[in-house]
Write a protein that holds these residues in place. Structure first.
Motif, short mmCIF file in Angstrom:
data_model
loop_
_atom_site.label_atom_id
_atom_site.label_comp_id
_atom_site.label_asym_id
_atom_site.label_seq_id
_atom_site.Cartn_x
_atom_site.Cartn_y
_atom_site.Cartn_z
N LEU A 1 29.35 34.45 34.68
CA LEU A 1 30.23 35.33 33.82
C LEU A 1 31.52 35.86 34.34
CD1 LEU A 1 30.42 37.11 31.13
CD2 LEU A 1 29.17 39.11 32.52
N ASP A 2 32.79 35.62 34.23
CA ASP A 2 33.88 35.88 34.64
C ASP A 2 34.70 36.87 33.80
OD1 ASP A 2 33.82 33.69 36.63
OD2 ASP A 2 34.45 32.64 35.29
N PHE A 3 35.30 37.82 34.46
CA PHE A 3 36.09 38.90 34.02
C PHE A 3 37.62 38.54 34.04
CE2 PHE A 3 32.05 40.97 34.75
CZ PHE A 3 31.93 41.54 33.35
N MET A 4 38.21 38.89 32.96
CA MET A 4 39.78 38.32 33.04
C MET A 4 40.33 39.90 32.70
SD MET A 4 38.66 35.42 32.76
CE MET A 4 38.32 34.63 31.04
N VAL A 5 41.43 40.11 33.53
CA VAL A 5 42.02 41.18 32.99
C VAL A 5 43.54 41.04 32.47
CG1 VAL A 5 41.12 42.66 34.89
CG2 VAL A 5 43.14 41.68 35.28
N ARG A 6 44.06 42.02 31.84
CA ARG A 6 45.40 41.85 31.13
C ARG A 6 46.28 42.85 32.00
NH1 ARG A 6 47.38 39.31 26.68
NH2 ARG A 6 45.62 38.63 25.84
N GLN B 1 27.39 35.06 39.23
CA GLN B 1 26.72 33.75 38.70
C GLN B 1 25.20 33.72 38.93
OE1 GLN B 1 28.97 31.40 41.47
NE2 GLN B 1 30.86 32.10 40.70
N VAL B 2 24.67 33.41 38.22
CA VAL B 2 23.06 33.30 38.31
C VAL B 2 22.62 31.98 38.66
CG1 VAL B 2 20.99 33.49 36.96
CG2 VAL B 2 22.82 34.98 36.48
N ASP B 3 22.01 31.71 39.74
CA ASP B 3 21.67 30.43 40.39
C ASP B 3 19.99 30.24 40.82
OD1 ASP B 3 21.57 28.41 41.84
OD2 ASP B 3 22.59 29.33 43.58
N TYR B 4 19.52 29.54 39.92
CA TYR B 4 17.96 29.23 40.40
C TYR B 4 17.95 27.95 41.32
CZ TYR B 4 16.24 32.28 36.61
OH TYR B 4 15.97 33.19 35.79
N ASN B 5 19.14 27.18 41.54
CA ASN B 5 19.30 25.99 42.51
C ASN B 5 19.28 26.12 43.63
OD1 ASN B 5 18.92 24.34 40.00
ND2 ASN B 5 20.97 24.83 39.29
N LEU B 6 20.05 26.83 44.29
CA LEU B 6 20.16 26.96 45.72
C LEU B 6 18.78 27.56 46.49
CD1 LEU B 6 23.93 28.21 46.88
CD2 LEU B 6 22.81 25.81 46.43
#
Length: 644
Positions: A473-478, A491-496
């Motif tokens: 999930l990224d946040f963009m500001v104006r 970021q959600v990570d089940y792999n590492l």
RNA sequence: GCCGAAAUAGCUCAGUUGGCCAGAGCAGCUGAUUUGUAAUCAGCGGGUCGGGGGUUCGAAUCCCUCUUUCGGCUCCA
């Protein structure tokens, strides 16, 4: 009769075959004059295209994003027509509208288009727009389209046609120019009153580095000359805020060829800002239960083979360093997560230890292509405000929400009021780009989607934008002048955890695998400071300003008093400097204004006698006479307003 | 990395058909002035005109090449 529903849910009845333009006319003549296109059941159509069924419609004008899109789409078409007339034999790629204007990709053979050609191109476009050309929509069979562009010898259009389905192909014809085009277009080219060709650049056909590079011509158009003028003023404003320019003027950072490309050197004032940002985040994180760690700048190649970074990015990294005698191989650290995984493995972990929130301002090095480097926003060595949260599967969502809270605290403290979010998922058609099982990916993607839904986070979903080990999930500001920047990421990570064989002992006394959340609310210190500089145009929030106050003695007679004021301010943790140069007060004020120092304190005979200071606020002017205590309270108020 | 443009003093820029020792403002240094809400005055120092090669009697200016910067493309863990 057709039932036509307008955006305010009123239903009007019209005869079959009515067009958007005619509907507009039935409402008001003024509206009809301004209608650029019509939205029919969510799809944008030409305003002169007849309707044959009941529909929800919206009449689109310049004030609608879709209206602008049609306007610029038609403008791209006009530009292509102008190019064909000026430079016969040009072949055409694609010509879409973009956020600010449009472009057209063209193959001009040996010919090179330069800025010197812009004027002629603009003039020709204006000439065509004044012809009030109507763009004629024609449905055509696939074979018909192939025949047309074969005759013209336009291989790019032929390639596009081959990928289209027969029966869904349309051409648009205006003047002598016919283009393969889905539409929609504005009613006629006469709406286009102001035209500016902005720039040319090379662009690979279909974005593929292995294919031919075409010439991309950027332009922008407006319905009024005044709109163009305003747009150009906005661009000037953006130039004034450019962090590379302000970074030099305010002495925040620099680059040196002798040090190397993309390797920023933080000057004292830039360092002061960055350290204050770091201290701020550390405090927020301490309150949120994080622990700080530190790891070295290099790591064994095998560490990154375990994480998968080497396989994925090894070719595009700084190549490993070999030790002289043993021939060990080390990489400059491109990511902090593998190191943090090893810290996790330092000792057996219990479910009672989780979540373990491990934070580090970790400096990483990535080999960015030379043409990609840009000020502080794209560099080869930078510091992430990184943290990894190791948690139980059923803690993922609440931890994720807590990270979002931290992001919000930061946006508030730095006055980013307008932001959006993007959920980046795996490209379902290109799974080999990612590591891990479908099951893990589904779990991770579901977690993000659910968190956003449950917390009413309005995020757009982008497929194919995920990191190789997990969705994000990224946040963009104006920023203050409307430009979008990507900042924080979660970021959600089940792999590492699987690749590093991370484990914890559950309450069932069995071994289980934790889940990792990678997060960086600032993103990187370099990039964040760059965005912040441009957002505030160098006028940093008071709590961040390297120098908060400049004390200006009227003459050297008052230097001792100025020194006393400075010492008193120190007691309130207010950062001040004394400008005791042999200059007039007007000059000292001007320089402090230019340096964006938030407050100026003028001290002379009157102030010394009364034990006061004369306060001037940067950008606002004279605030009058204050006691030190009252001024300290003023400063304190301004700071706490943002930080609470 | 690819396409295009650019590079003159610390900064911003002038010098544009090749021709007196390459200029200005700001910044810096020295001195005078003792200053009241956005630029006090005077003097001084500072440049291998991005590097290298070539054309020419003569190159900041023309050509080649490399480097860097800028605008895009591709990439972005």
């Amino acid at each position: 009769m057709l039932n036509i529903t307008l955006p305010d849910n009123t239903v009007r009845q019209y005869v079959e075959g009515i067009t958007g333009h005619e509907i507009a006319l039935s409402i008001s003549e003024g509206l009809a004059r301004n209608v650029l296109a019509i939205q029919v059941n969510g799809e944008v159509w030409d305003s002169n295209r007849p309707l044959y069924a009941d529909a929800n419609i919206k009449l689109l004008t310049w004030n609608d994003t879709e209206g602008k899109a049609a306007f610029w789409h038609t403008s791209a078409h006009i530009m292509a027509e102008a190019i064909e007339l000026l430079y016969p034999g040009t072949k055409f790629g694609i010509g879409p509208n973009i956020e600010n204007g449009f472009y057209y990709d063209v193959d001009m053979g040996e010919r090179v288009l330069t800025e010197a050609d812009f004027k002629a191109l603009e003039d020709k476009m204006l000439e065509l727009s004044r012809e009030n050309q109507v763009l004629l929509r024609k449905e055509i069979s696939k074979q018909g389209a192939i025949d047309h562009f074969t005759a013209k010898g336009d291989e790019y259009k032929l390639e596009l046609i081959n990928e289209l389905t027969d029966g869904e192909i349309t051409l648009y014809e205006s003047g002598k120019f016919t283009d393969l085009c889905r539409g929609p277009h504005i009613p006629n080219t006469g709406f286009i009153k102001a035209i500016k060709v902005m720039s040319v650049a090379g662009a690979y056909w279909r974005g593929d580095i292995n294919r031919k590079q075409l010439t991309r011509v950027y332009g922008i158009t407006f319905p009024k000359q005044k709109d163009l003028t305003e747009y150009l003023i906005l661009l000037e404003e953006a130039k004034k805020r450019d962090h590379r320019k302000l970074g030099r003027e305010l002495e925040l950072f620099t680059f040196s060829q002798n040090v190397g490309l993309g390797l920023p050197l933080w000057l004292p004032k830039g360092t002061a800002i960055r350290e204050r940002l770091e201290a701020f985040l550390k405090k927020v994180q301490r309150n949120a239960g994080y622990v700080q760690v530190m790891t070295p700048h290099i790591g064994d190649v095998n560490l990154y083979k375990t994480s998968g970074h080497f396989q994925k990015y090894g070719q595009d990294s700084f190549q490993p360093i070999s030790t002289p005698i043993e021939g060990e191989q080390f990489m400059l650290k491109p990511m902090n997560c593998p190191h943090h995984c090893e810290i996790y493995k330092f000792k057996p972990r219990s479910y009672k230890d989780l979540p373990l929130r491990m934070a580090e301002f970790g400096t990483v090095y990535r080999y960015e292509q030379s043409g990609e480097l840009h000020g502080l926003t794209r560099v080869r060595g930078f510091t992430q405000d990184d943290a990894h949260i190791f948690c139980l599967p059923d803690q993922v969502k609440s931890e994720f929400v807590d990270v979002i809270k931290i992001v919000m605290i930061i946006f508030k403290a730095l006055d980013f009021k307008d932001f959006t979010a993007q959920i980046s998922l795996r490209d379902p058609n290109n799974k080999e780009k990612y590591i891990g099982t479908d099951e893990n990916w589904d779990k991770a993607e579901q977690a993000i989607l659910e968190v956003c839904k449950e917390n009413n986070i309005n995020a757009v979903i982008e497929y194919g934008e995920a990191a190789f080990y997990g969705p994000k999930l990224d946040f963009m500001v104006r920023d203050a002048i409307g430009r979008k920047w990507q900042l924080g990421t979660i970021q959600v990570d089940y792999n590492l955890p699987e690749r590093f064989e991370l484990e914890y002992i559950g309450n069932d006394n069995q071994k289980h695998r934790p889940v990792m959340i990678h997060r960086a609310p600032f993103g990187s210190m370099e990039r964040f400071v760059a965005v912040l500089i441009e957002h505030c145009a160098g006028k940093f929030p008071l709590w961040l300003a390297p120098e908060q106050v400049s004390i200006l003695p009227i003459s050297e007679k008052y230097e001792i008093y100025a020194k006393n004021v400075s010492l008193l301010l120190n007691n309130y943790d207010i950062r001040s400097k004394i400008d005791n140069r042999n200059e007039k007060t007007g000059k000292k004020i001007r320089d402090a204004e230019v340096e964006r120092i938030p407050y100026m304190l003028i001290v002379g005979e009157k102030e010394e006698a009364e034990g006061t200071i004369s306060v001037r606020k940067q950008g606002d002017g004279d605030l009058g006479s204050f006691s030190i205590e009252a001024f300290a309270a003023l400063i304190n108020d301004e700071i706490t307003k943002l930080m609470e």
